[in-house]
Design an enzyme around this catalytic site. Structure first.
Site, PDB file in Angstrom:
ATOM      1  N   PRO A 162       0.826  -1.205   0.000  1.00 34.66           N
ATOM      2  CA  PRO A 162       0.000   0.000   0.000  1.00 34.66           C
ATOM      3  C   PRO A 162       0.863   1.259   0.000  1.00 34.66           C
ATOM      4  O   PRO A 162       1.809   1.365   0.763  1.00 34.66           O
ATOM      5  CB  PRO A 162      -0.793  -0.089   1.308  1.00 34.66           C
ATOM      6  CG  PRO A 162      -0.630  -1.486   1.785  1.00 34.66           C
ATOM      7  CD  PRO A 162       0.647  -2.002   1.214  1.00 34.66           C
ATOM      8  N   GLU A 163       0.564   2.160  -0.883  1.00 39.30           N
ATOM      9  CA  GLU A 163       1.236   3.445  -0.895  1.00 39.30           C
ATOM     10  C   GLU A 163       0.211   4.507  -0.509  1.00 39.30           C
ATOM     11  O   GLU A 163      -0.902   4.185  -0.091  1.00 39.30           O
ATOM     12  CB  GLU A 163       1.861   3.695  -2.271  1.00 39.30           C
ATOM     13  CG  GLU A 163       2.932   2.652  -2.588  1.00 39.30           C
ATOM     14  CD  GLU A 163       3.726   2.952  -3.847  1.00 39.30           C
ATOM     15  OE1 GLU A 163       3.742   4.114  -4.280  1.00 39.30           O
ATOM     16  OE2 GLU A 163       4.330   2.023  -4.390  1.00 39.30           O
ATOM     17  N   HIS A 166      -6.645 -14.351   8.910  1.00 42.40           N
ATOM     18  CA  HIS A 166      -5.507 -13.439   9.062  1.00 42.40           C
ATOM     19  C   HIS A 166      -5.850 -12.224   9.911  1.00 42.40           C
ATOM     20  O   HIS A 166      -5.164 -11.208   9.851  1.00 42.40           O
ATOM     21  CB  HIS A 166      -4.991 -13.001   7.693  1.00 42.40           C
ATOM     22  CG  HIS A 166      -4.576 -14.147   6.829  1.00 42.40           C
ATOM     23  ND1 HIS A 166      -3.535 -14.989   7.186  1.00 42.40           N
ATOM     24  CD2 HIS A 166      -5.044 -14.605   5.644  1.00 42.40           C
ATOM     25  CE1 HIS A 166      -3.396 -15.924   6.245  1.00 42.40           C
ATOM     26  NE2 HIS A 166      -4.296 -15.716   5.300  1.00 42.40           N
ATOM     27  N   ARG A 182       0.764 -11.120   6.039  1.00 41.27           N
ATOM     28  CA  ARG A 182       2.227 -11.190   6.161  1.00 41.27           C
ATOM     29  C   ARG A 182       2.781 -10.520   7.418  1.00 41.27           C
ATOM     30  O   ARG A 182       3.985 -10.521   7.628  1.00 41.27           O
ATOM     31  CB  ARG A 182       2.873 -10.621   4.894  1.00 41.27           C
ATOM     32  CG  ARG A 182       2.537 -11.488   3.672  1.00 41.27           C
ATOM     33  CD  ARG A 182       3.268 -11.056   2.435  1.00 41.27           C
ATOM     34  NE  ARG A 182       4.708 -11.163   2.579  1.00 41.27           N
ATOM     35  CZ  ARG A 182       5.578 -10.743   1.666  1.00 41.27           C
ATOM     36  NH1 ARG A 182       5.141 -10.203   0.556  1.00 41.27           N
ATOM     37  NH2 ARG A 182       6.871 -10.875   1.869  1.00 41.27           N
TER      38      ARG A 182
END
Ligand SMILES: [Zn+2]
Length: 276
Positions: free
Chosen positions: A2-3, A88, A106
């Site tokens: 994500p930016e 998750h 992650r």
């Protein structure tokens, strides 16, 4: 990863669910990754903002300490908020209106609750440059700094000249400005082109809702998600071997400062002579 546009999209989507609500609990089993979240308990969310790639939940002062706080969230590589619990789910955030789940396959995402403005433990946030879409991002200052900077892409990624530009948007901005990613010491004309390219690319990406957002809560999906609207518009990022949209030359990929870097060798030649 994500930016800025993805984080901004997430902010816009969760703001209506959180603004004005009181946080009842923030639960997780990783206190080293989600720091001091108990400080958020019982506080009202007065608003949400974003600084670079950081999401900020502003928390009203509690009676006990009279001090406003911020719940700072970094989405990491794969973090995002959803309405349903899943395999998750790492953090469960319950307010007086409902529950949000922070998913992060992650586990690179982070959270911390700190007194408002006390970012001493967060060097990236502390040294962060101006927001690319704000009035604080000044062309003159950018041009001045670019004249003495090292390789331009790592310089952009440092977050110091401007915040929120990551790998995708650095490659796209440099292509648009016709500047080689390894170019050092930009001329005023180059730096000016890059300044406007960064603003345009970030603006378009924010408007399009970021590159890779999945469901309605803006969770980032790396493997299985629907592509975001901006992804279909990438000129060079992830386009290795495909024709440059401007000139048709195959896009090349190199590694620069350990980051995969995409550019058009025809439109973005490396200038070897020093600017006069
Ligand atoms: Zn080209």
């Amino acid at each position: 990863m994500p930016e800025l546009p993805e984080v901004e999209t997430t902010r816009r989507k969760i703001e209506p669910l959180l603004a004005g609500r009181t946080i009842l609990s923030v639960t997780h089993d990783a206190p080293h990754r989600y720091r001091d979240t108990h400080l958020a308990h019982g506080r009202q969310v007065s608003g949400l903002s974003r600084r670079g790639k950081y999401l900020m939940l502003h928390l009203a002062a509690a009676e006990a300490d009279g001090e406003e706080h911020d719940l700072i969230v970094h989405l990491g590589m794969t973090g995002g908020f959803r309405l349903e619990e899943g395999p998750h789910t790492r953090v469960t955030l319950t307010t007086d209106a409902g529950t949000l789940y922070f998913h992060d396959p992650r586990r690179f995402g982070k959270m911390a609750v700190v007194p408002r403005g006390v970012y001493t433990g967060m060097p990236t946030l502390l040294g962060m440059g101006p927001e690319p879409l704000s009035e604080d991002f000044q062309e003159e200052e950018f041009v001045r700094q670019a004249a003495t900077a090292g390789a331009v892409k790592p310089w952009l990624l440092s977050q110091k000249p401007v915040s929120g530009v990551g790998n995708i948007y650095a490659d796209e901005s440099l292509w648009r400005a016709r500047i080689h990613p390894a170019q050092t010491r930009l001329t005023p004309e180059e730096a000016s082109r890059l300044y406007h390219a960064v603003r345009e690319v970030m603006h378009e990406a924010v408007e399009a809702g970021g590159s890779s957002l999945g469901d309605g809560l803006g969770n980032y999906r790396q493997h299985d998600g629907e592509p975001g609207a901006f992804q279909t518009r990438h000129a060079v990022y992830g386009q290795t071997g495909k024709p440059c949209p401007r000139c048709g030359t195959p896009i090349q990929k190199i590694v620069l400062a350990q980051r995969g870097t995409h550019f058009c060798p025809h439109c973005q030649p490396r200038r070897t002579e020093d600017p006069a």
